[in-house]
Design a protein around this motif. Sequence first.
Motif, PDB file in Angstrom:
ATOM      1  N   THR A 191       0.830  -1.205   0.000  1.00 19.19           N
ATOM      2  CA  THR A 191       0.000   0.000   0.000  1.00 19.19           C
ATOM      3  C   THR A 191       0.864   1.255   0.000  1.00 19.19           C
ATOM      4  O   THR A 191       0.613   2.209  -0.752  1.00 19.19           O
ATOM      5  N   TYR A 194       2.276   1.727  -3.470  1.00 21.81           N
ATOM      6  CA  TYR A 194       1.290   2.280  -4.401  1.00 21.81           C
ATOM      7  C   TYR A 194       1.153   3.783  -4.202  1.00 21.81           C
ATOM      8  O   TYR A 194       1.119   4.552  -5.162  1.00 21.81           O
ATOM      9  N   ASP A 201      -4.142   2.161  -5.030  1.00 23.43           N
ATOM     10  CA  ASP A 201      -3.939   1.157  -3.993  1.00 23.43           C
ATOM     11  C   ASP A 201      -4.976   0.051  -4.145  1.00 23.43           C
ATOM     12  O   ASP A 201      -6.152   0.224  -3.844  1.00 23.43           O
TER      13      ASP A 201
END
Length: 360
Positions: A191, A194, A201
Amino acid sequence: MRVTLALPRELGPSEVSRWRALQESDPAFDNPFLSPEFTITVGELREVVRVAVLHDGPDIVGFFPFERHPLGIGKPVAAGLTDAQGLVCVKDLEIDARRLIKDCGLAVYEFDHLVSGQPLMNARAERYPSPIIDLRDGYEHYTRFLKDNSGKTYKSTLAKSRKLQREAGPLRHDYAVADLEPLRTLLGWKTDQYRRTGRTDRFAHQWIVELVERLLATRTDSFAGVLDMVYVDDRPVAGHFGVRTRTTLAGWFPAYDTDFAKYSPGLIHHLAMAEQAAASGIEVIDMGRGHKEYKEKLKNGELEVAEGRVARASAGAGAHWMMRVPARKARAMVLANPLLLRTADKALKTYGRIRSVMPR
C-alpha cells in the motif's frame, strides 16, 4: 458445440477435475490464474464471475472463466490483477470466438494478459513479452546464467546481502508460510508503495484483501497461495505473495521495507525465493508482463501474452470501444516510448510524493 453457463460455486467435483486435467494437459495453461481454484475463490467474493462450460457431444472440452459487467462487457476474472487469462480447453479446439461471447451473453470480451495459442486470439491483438525465471534446469543453472548475463547485479546483490547481515543481523528466509501477520506486513508495504509511486492502492478494496487471505489458506498439490518473507535479526525486510500450480509460481505482490532500501532487499528476496521455489518443485516463476528494472535483471526467459478484445456488432461493444480502446492505444504508445515512459513515471512519483504527505 454447446455452451452452458454457471456460477463458479455451481461446478461439481467432476467438472473441477476435468478443468484441472485440461489445464495440466497443456503447458500453455500452467499458470495458477487459470486454475479452477482461483476462479472459484474469486467467485465467492464477486457475483459478476461466471464460467462457460464447453461441451462437444457428451464431453467437456473447455472452460472459459470471465466476469460479466453492465452493457454486456466481459472481462477476465479479477481483471486488472491477473497475469494469465483465457480459455482452458482441449488442444486445437476450433471455436468461433464471437459465437462464444454471444453464448456467454457478452457484447465484448477484453483482455490484457491472454496466454498464447488461444482461440480468442485475433490479428488485431497486441503481443507483449512476459518475463520469467526459468528454473527447469535447477537453481544453480539459473545463477550461472545470472553470472554470465547479469554479473554485476548478481555480485552486488550478494555483496549487499553480506553487508546487510554485518550491519543489521543474521538473515532468515521463511518460504510458504501460512501466517496472517507477515501477510499483513507485506500488504502494508505494498500500500505504501502504491501511494509513493502514484498508483492506485489495490488493497483499498476489501474484496482484494479477502481474496489474498483466502488464497493464503488454500493449499493443495495442484494449487496454493505462497507467502515468503526475508527477515534480518527477526525483523521483516522483504517478501512476496503469489499463487502456484504444481510447477509454476505466479509473481504477484512483492514489496519491501523502505528502511532497508539501500541494501536492495527486493533483489535479495527474489534470489532467496527462487532458490526455495526450485527446491519445492517450481520450474517457472512468471513475473508478469510489464517493464520493471528488477524483472530485466532477474529474467532468463520470456512468455508471450496479448492485449485486445473480441467484439460483436452491438451498442455495448461500441460504447466499450469509445471508453477503452483509444486510452489503451495511448497507454501502449507511452510504454513503447522510453522518453514518454520516463516522463509519465516521474509525474506519477511526483503525485505520489504529494499524496504521501496528505492525510489518508
